[in-house]
Design a protein around this motif. Structure first.
Motif, PDB file in Angstrom:
ATOM      1  N   ARG A   1      -5.768 -17.649-127.947  1.00 29.22           N
ATOM      2  CA  ARG A   1      -4.994 -18.609-127.368  1.00 29.22           C
ATOM      3  C   ARG A   1      -5.582 -20.029-126.939  1.00 29.22           C
ATOM      4  O   ARG A   1      -6.807 -20.033-127.030  1.00 29.22           O
ATOM      5  CB  ARG A   1      -4.584 -18.005-125.805  1.00 29.22           C
TER       6      ARG A   1
ATOM      7  N   TYR B   1      -6.084 -23.948-124.896  1.00 34.31           N
ATOM      8  CA  TYR B   1      -5.861 -24.773-124.083  1.00 34.31           C
ATOM      9  C   TYR B   1      -5.893 -25.951-124.743  1.00 34.31           C
ATOM     10  O   TYR B   1      -6.910 -26.665-125.160  1.00 34.31           O
ATOM     11  CB  TYR B   1      -6.689 -24.866-122.777  1.00 34.31           C
TER      12      TYR B   1
ATOM     13  N   CYS C   1      -8.561 -16.410-112.059  1.00 41.10           N
ATOM     14  CA  CYS C   1      -8.579 -16.651-113.380  1.00 41.10           C
ATOM     15  C   CYS C   1      -8.663 -18.308-113.704  1.00 41.10           C
ATOM     16  O   CYS C   1      -7.924 -18.830-114.250  1.00 41.10           O
ATOM     17  CB  CYS C   1      -7.367 -16.510-113.688  1.00 41.10           C
TER      18      CYS C   1
ATOM     19  N   TRP D   1      -8.228 -25.056-114.872  1.00 36.46           N
ATOM     20  CA  TRP D   1      -6.883 -24.584-115.218  1.00 36.46           C
ATOM     21  C   TRP D   1      -7.123 -22.991-115.150  1.00 36.46           C
ATOM     22  O   TRP D   1      -7.913 -22.470-115.102  1.00 36.46           O
ATOM     23  CB  TRP D   1      -6.529 -25.168-116.860  1.00 36.46           C
ATOM     24  N   ASN D   2      -5.754 -22.404-115.366  1.00 38.00           N
ATOM     25  CA  ASN D   2      -5.759 -21.013-115.327  1.00 38.00           C
ATOM     26  C   ASN D   2      -5.827 -20.323-116.768  1.00 38.00           C
ATOM     27  O   ASN D   2      -5.131 -20.770-117.711  1.00 38.00           O
ATOM     28  CB  ASN D   2      -4.459 -20.681-114.591  1.00 38.00           C
ATOM     29  N   TYR D   3      -6.836 -19.578-117.221  1.00 38.81           N
ATOM     30  CA  TYR D   3      -6.867 -18.983-118.339  1.00 38.81           C
ATOM     31  C   TYR D   3      -6.074 -18.051-118.788  1.00 38.81           C
ATOM     32  O   TYR D   3      -5.930 -17.636-119.838  1.00 38.81           O
ATOM     33  CB  TYR D   3      -8.321 -18.631-118.634  1.00 38.81           C
ATOM     34  N   ASN D   4      -5.214 -17.424-117.894  1.00 35.10           N
ATOM     35  CA  ASN D   4      -3.810 -16.725-118.233  1.00 35.10           C
ATOM     36  C   ASN D   4      -2.824 -17.248-118.441  1.00 35.10           C
ATOM     37  O   ASN D   4      -2.201 -17.060-119.759  1.00 35.10           O
ATOM     38  CB  ASN D   4      -3.633 -15.569-117.014  1.00 35.10           C
ATOM     39  N   THR D   5      -2.397 -18.245-117.639  1.00 39.53           N
ATOM     40  CA  THR D   5      -1.069 -19.095-117.897  1.00 39.53           C
ATOM     41  C   THR D   5      -1.468 -20.322-118.767  1.00 39.53           C
ATOM     42  O   THR D   5      -0.562 -21.005-119.000  1.00 39.53           O
ATOM     43  CB  THR D   5      -0.621 -19.236-116.608  1.00 39.53           C
TER      44      THR D   5
ATOM     45  N   GLU E   1      -2.168 -23.083-117.441  1.00 40.50           N
ATOM     46  CA  GLU E   1      -1.541 -24.304-116.545  1.00 40.50           C
ATOM     47  C   GLU E   1      -2.731 -24.874-115.967  1.00 40.50           C
ATOM     48  O   GLU E   1      -3.630 -24.124-115.465  1.00 40.50           O
ATOM     49  CB  GLU E   1      -0.969 -23.456-115.444  1.00 40.50           C
TER      50      GLU E   1
END
Length: 621
Positions: free
Chosen positions: A66, A68, A87, A110-114, A116
């Motif tokens: 994934r 970013y 996260c 930022w959020n490493y799951n979403t 965002e």
């Protein structure tokens, strides 16, 4: 043959690109930049790291990534929040400037799951953000950052538990004139941390109204040129590794003990395992060493030579060790001397890229780092890697898929067997000037080599007996195309000139208008009537480094000096034709080459100094 009209209006291409895989890791000049995500389990570890302007989350076991993609230039540092439930990750980038756009250094939360983005911290950083860390004792209530200014300013922010609330800067202070390599927060005291780097360890404490600092005193311990890494034990004792290969223990700001000669050369990473043993990685000797707190060497293993030394050590589960290396690889290891490469990258300027026209899942790269790599884009791993004491500049694959040609920066060129990378033939042209283009004719009977001595050298295949020299350009050869029937060559040069030649006679065609209906097998020449629209306003003839036409003839991809990958409708005959642009979160350096795969399902792009390879999925609409 399809007819193109000069007054045809270019449209935005229907094709789009999705970034599907990133080959590379930035270990050459960064540190402390791989983390094991806490949500991982024994069946599916996830690592987070970066290369170029991409933060990558990789599962080595399940083989997915994934990405970013919000950064605008090189990411230089990364910090993971200690509260796993949040996260949260922080990444810092360097400044950039290109194509009239200024990209300031900043930090992103930022959020490493979403994936965002919560906040962007612009704090008048100078040059680049070189180190980041979250506090540990208060579960990440503070964020620390240091830039690359002459005084290496330390800034402290308060991080709210509510992601919608922006970080509040509570303090900043000048630290040192010397290079800072990292920040390590105290595990038990929320407002304590150390900075380390060239000639220093600095012990820092802060309050709302001030920052206090004390320099570490080495006393009877030999002071190293660099303190290269630092870690706190669970009990709050500081250990540092240094350029002398020593582990040094501290009591306050005074040295307490020294374990000498743990490594030959610097210790680039140090960790404490669950049993309290000290795990260190050597940047020069490539050894991973387990040492007891009393200084006894308990175990050790070594990295294979081809990946370089250790840059970053991450302790996994069940004895697994992840190691980021100085030659931009990530290894999975243990002390039983079992290892595997889970990410391999180049580590110098990367220009050579060639795709197979029949074996849809393979492509070849050739780099200034002396490596030639045949890759499998389905499994995202090398088929083979060969290392030579040469700087490679270009690559081309023969239509038979049996051999490939690679050119060097010193005029030497090699013919290699594509199956295993073994050298079949060596040649040299151009008075030791760089061979910048290697291109086989569509029927496989000729090899054309474009040189920085302003000539194109033509060879018969097989045998590689010289057929002639195409002489007429007044600057270096930058790009070549062959006609469909293998009878003609189109060449571009560094002074923005296009010439057309007859291959059989090696003579220039002085009336190129007679060739206007000639179908061309490729569209690699950046200067030509079908590529007029790729040039942005104000660009000079060197700003576009590479073009590639899809095999179905509908799309043209272009790579430029500003980090962009663009896709156009083909032909792009309208000035400043509309395009889809891919810049943020991709390459951070000039993009040196683009190539479509044989089935047009993927586009590959290579970065210059970021040394990364991006694999894009081509999405038709």
């Amino acid at each position: 043959m399809q007819k193109f009209l000069i007054n045809q209006v270019s449209r935005l291409p229907e094709t789009t690109l999705d970034l599907s895989w990133v080959y590379g890791y930035r270990g050459k000049d960064c540190r402390n930049n791989i983390f094991l995500l806490p949500k991982s389990n024994e069946d599916s570890d996830e690592l987070i790291y970066f290369t170029a302007a991409v933060a990558v989350i990789l599962s080595p076991t399940k083989q997915y990534q994934r990405h970013y993609l919000e950064h605008t230039d090189d990411i230089k540092c990364l910090a993971l929040h200690p509260d796993a439930s949040r996260c949260l990750v922080a990444t810092g980038q360097c400044a950039g400037n290109g194509n009239g756009v200024t990209r300031p250094p900043h930090v992103r939360l930022w959020n490493y799951n979403t994936l965002e983005t919560f906040h962007v911290i612009n704090a008048a950083f100078d040059k680049q953000v070189v180190a980041l860390a979250f506090s540990r004792a208060d579960l990440g209530a503070h964020l620390f950052a240091t830039d690359d200014s002459s005084d290496h300013v330390l800034r402290v922010w308060s991080i709210s538990e509510n992601e919608t609330s922006p970080p509040e800067k509570i303090q900043e202070a000048k630290m040192t004139k010397d290079q800072v390599l990292g920040i390590t927060p105290h595990p038990g005291k929320s407002k304590r941390l150390v900075l380390y780097g060239r000639n220093h360890v600095i012990f820092v404490s802060f309050e709302k109204d001030k920052i206090a600092k004390k320099s570490g005193v080495f006393g009877n311990v030999e002071k190293p040129k660099f303190v290269t890494t630092a870690v706190y034990t669970p009990s709050g004792d500081l250990l540092t590794g240094d350029s002398n290969g020593s582990i040094v223990g501290w009591n306050g700001n005074q040295t307490n003990f020294c374990i000498s000669n743990v490594h030959q050369g610097g210790i680039f990473s140090i960790q404490i395992d669950p049993e309290g043993d000290i795990i260190t990685g050597g940047g020069k000797d490539g050894r991973i060493v387990a040492t007891s707190p009393e200084g006894e060497v308990l175990d050790e293993t070594s990295l294979p030579d081809y990946v370089g030394g250790c840059r970053c050590v991450v302790l996994g589960r069940n004895g697994t060790i992840y190691v980021g290396t100085t030659k931009n690889a990530i290894m999975k290891m243990n002390f039983e001397e079992e290892y595997s490469t889970i990410m391999q990258g180049h580590f110098d300027s990367l220009w050579g890229l060639a795709t197979s026209k029949t074996k849809k899942s393979q492509f070849l790269t050739a780099c200034f780092d002396g490596r030639i790599v045949l890759w499998d884009l389905d499994y995202h791993k090398p088929v083979w890697t060969k290392v030579y004491n040469l700087s490679f500049r270009c690559a081309g694959i023969h239509p038979s898929e049996n051999i490939a040609a690679v050119g060097t920066s010193k005029g030497e060129w090699l013919i290699i067997e594509l199956e295993n990378g073994e050298i079949l033939h060596r040649g040299a042209d151009g008075k030791k000037e760089a061979i910048s283009v290697a291109s086989f004719s569509p029927d496989g009977s000729f090899l054309a080599l474009g040189s920085h001595d302003n000539n194109v050298y033509l060879y018969h295949v097989p045998g590689f007996r010289r057929a002639g020299r195409l002489h007429g350009h007044s600057s270096f050869i930058s790009h070549l195309d062959w006609s469909d029937d293998s009878k003609h060559i189109c060449s571009n040069s560094g002074d923005y000139e296009q010439l057309i030649w007859t291959a059989e006679t090696c003579k220039q065609i002085t009336q190129p208008s007679t060739m206007k209906h000639t179908p061309w097998a490729t569209s690699n020449c950046t200067i030509g009537v079908n590529n007029i629209g790729i040039w942005p306003e104000g660009a000079d003839g060197t700003d576009i480094n590479s073009t590639s036409r899809s095999n179905n003839g509908n799309v043209l991809a272009a790579a430029d000096d500003f980090g962009h990958v663009r896709v156009f409708e083909y032909p792009a005959r309208q000035a400043q034709a509309p395009s889809r642009e891919y810049r943020e979160g991709g390459h951070s350096s000039h993009v040196t080459a683009v190539e479509f795969t044989a089935d047009d399902k993927h586009l590959l792009s290579t970065g210059g100094m970021d040394a990364s390879i991006l694999q894009w999925t081509v999405v038709p609409k």
